[in-house]
Design an enzyme around this catalytic site. Structure first.
Site, mmCIF file in Angstrom:
data_model
loop_
_atom_site.group_PDB
_atom_site.id
_atom_site.type_symbol
_atom_site.label_atom_id
_atom_site.label_comp_id
_atom_site.label_asym_id
_atom_site.label_seq_id
_atom_site.Cartn_x
_atom_site.Cartn_y
_atom_site.Cartn_z
ATOM 1 N N GLU A 1 34.614 39.616 40.016
ATOM 2 C CA GLU A 1 35.667 38.681 41.231
ATOM 3 C C GLU A 1 34.620 37.723 41.604
ATOM 4 O OE1 GLU A 1 38.577 38.934 44.667
ATOM 5 O OE2 GLU A 1 36.838 40.399 44.450
ATOM 6 N N LYS B 1 45.087 36.402 41.743
ATOM 7 C CA LYS B 1 45.170 37.628 42.623
ATOM 8 C C LYS B 1 46.622 37.711 43.371
ATOM 9 C CE LYS B 1 42.245 40.300 45.653
ATOM 10 N NZ LYS B 1 41.147 40.327 46.452
ATOM 11 N N CYS C 1 40.111 43.339 42.410
ATOM 12 C CA CYS C 1 39.780 44.113 43.771
ATOM 13 C C CYS C 1 40.823 44.621 44.351
ATOM 14 C CB CYS C 1 39.128 42.762 44.392
ATOM 15 S SG CYS C 1 37.860 43.339 45.766
#
Length: 262
Positions: A38, A106, A142
Site C-alpha cells: 500500500e 480502499k 491494509c
C-alpha cells in the site's frame, strides 16, 4: 502462479520509490506477478495530497513501463485525486504488458489507534476482482483486512487468490494482528492469500508504518512464506491442487447458510 512478494522500503520521494520498484522487478525475473505495498508511490506521513495523480498520470505510466519491460504483472498502492479535495487510496493492477487490469479504492479507512485516515483519504465503495495471468484476484488494502465480509464478497465474485497490500501501522500487538488476520482470511475462505507489507519505517519517522512480515498463506492457513522484518523480495508459488484438496476436506463455502443469517 509465481508471485514476487516485494517488501520494499517506501519513503517520501516518489521517484526513489519507483526506482525501488524497478530494482525489485529486476530481482524477480521469473515471477508472473509482483505485489508491492500500500502507498508504494509515497509513504504515509508525506505530502500524499500533493503526490496524488490520475491513474493515467506519470507515476502509474512509469509503473506500467516497468511492468512491460520485465514482462511481469504488478499490483501496487498509489494515491489518486478525489472530487472532494481528498485522495483515494488505490490499489492499481497492471498486466505484463503494462495495460490496466483494474483498480480498487480502499473501502475501510483507518480511523483507529489514534489515527484518522479519513482526514486525507476518501473511501471507495466497490469490491474489485481483477484477472492477471489467468487468475482471478480479489484486492484488499491494509485496514480492510479487519473486515471479513470484504474477503468473502471477493470470493463470492470468483476470486481464486486474495492479495492484501499494506502499510501496517506499528504499535503494541499490531504484528500479531497482521499475521492472525491474514491467516484467518485464508482459512475462512479456503483460498490462497498473498499479503505484502512495506518494510518498517525507522522508529523516529512520523507515524511509523510497516511491520514487514509479508506472507503467503495457503487455503488451510499454513504460512508458506514469511519475509520477516527486513527489506526483501521473494518469489513464491501457489498451487490450485492444494485449494481443491482443502475444499474437499473442509467445504465451508458449500456449508454456508445465508438464509439463516436473516
Amino acid at each position: 502462479m509465481r508471485i514476487a512478494l516485494c517488501q520494499i522500503p517506501v519513503g517520501d520521494d516518489s521517484k526513489e520509490n519507483l526506482e525501488r520498484v524497478r530494482e525489485a522487478l529486476a530481482a524477480a525475473p521469473d515471477a508472473d506477478l509482483a505485489i508491492f505495498p500500500e502507498a508504494t508511490q509515497v509513504r504515509f506521513g508525506s505530502a500524499i495530497t500533493a503526490a496524488a495523480e490520475p491513474l493515467d498520470g506519470p507515476w502509474v505510466t512509469a509503473l506500467a513501463e516497468a511492468a512491460r519491460e520485465h514482462r511481469t504483472a504488478v499490483i501496487a498502492g498509489v494515491f489518486e485525486p478525489a472530487p472532494d479535495g481528498r485522495v483515494y487510496n488505490t490499489a492499481v493492477a497492471l498486466d505484463a504488458e503494462g495495460a490496466p487490469a483494474g483498480a480498487y479504492r480502499k473501502i475501510h479507512l483507518f480511523d483507529a489507534f489514534g489515527y484518522r485516515e479519513s482526514d486525507l483519504i476518501a473511501p471507495g465503495d466497490t469490491p474489485v476482482v481483477v484477472e492477471l495471468c489467468g487468475v482471478r484476484i480479489g484486492l484488499i488494502t491494509c485496514y480492510d483486512l479487519r473486515f471479513p465480509e470484504l474477503a468473502r464478497a471477493l470470493v463470492d465474485r470468483g476470486a481464486e487468490l486474495l492479495v492484501v497490500i499494506a502499510s501496517w501501522a506499528q504499535g503494541t500487538f499490531k504484528e500479531e494482528h497482521w499475521v492472525t488476520l491474514v491467516r484467518a482470511r485464508a482459512i475462512e475462505n479456503t483460498v490462497w492469500t498473498a499479503a505484502v507489507d512495506k518494510s518498517p519505517d525507522p522508529p523516529k519517522a512520523e507515524g511509523p508504518t510497516g511491520v514487514g512480515r509479508s506472507l503467503l498463506v495457503d487455503p488451510m492457513g499454513t504460512i508458506q512464506a514469511d519475509l520477516g522484518p527486513f527489506p526483501a523480495v521473494r518469489v513464491v508459488e501457489t498451487d490450485d491442487a492444494v485449494t481443491e484438496r482443502v475444499r474437499r476436506i473442509l467445504p465451508v463455502l458449500a456449508h454456508r447458510r445465508p438464509e439463516a443469517m436473516g
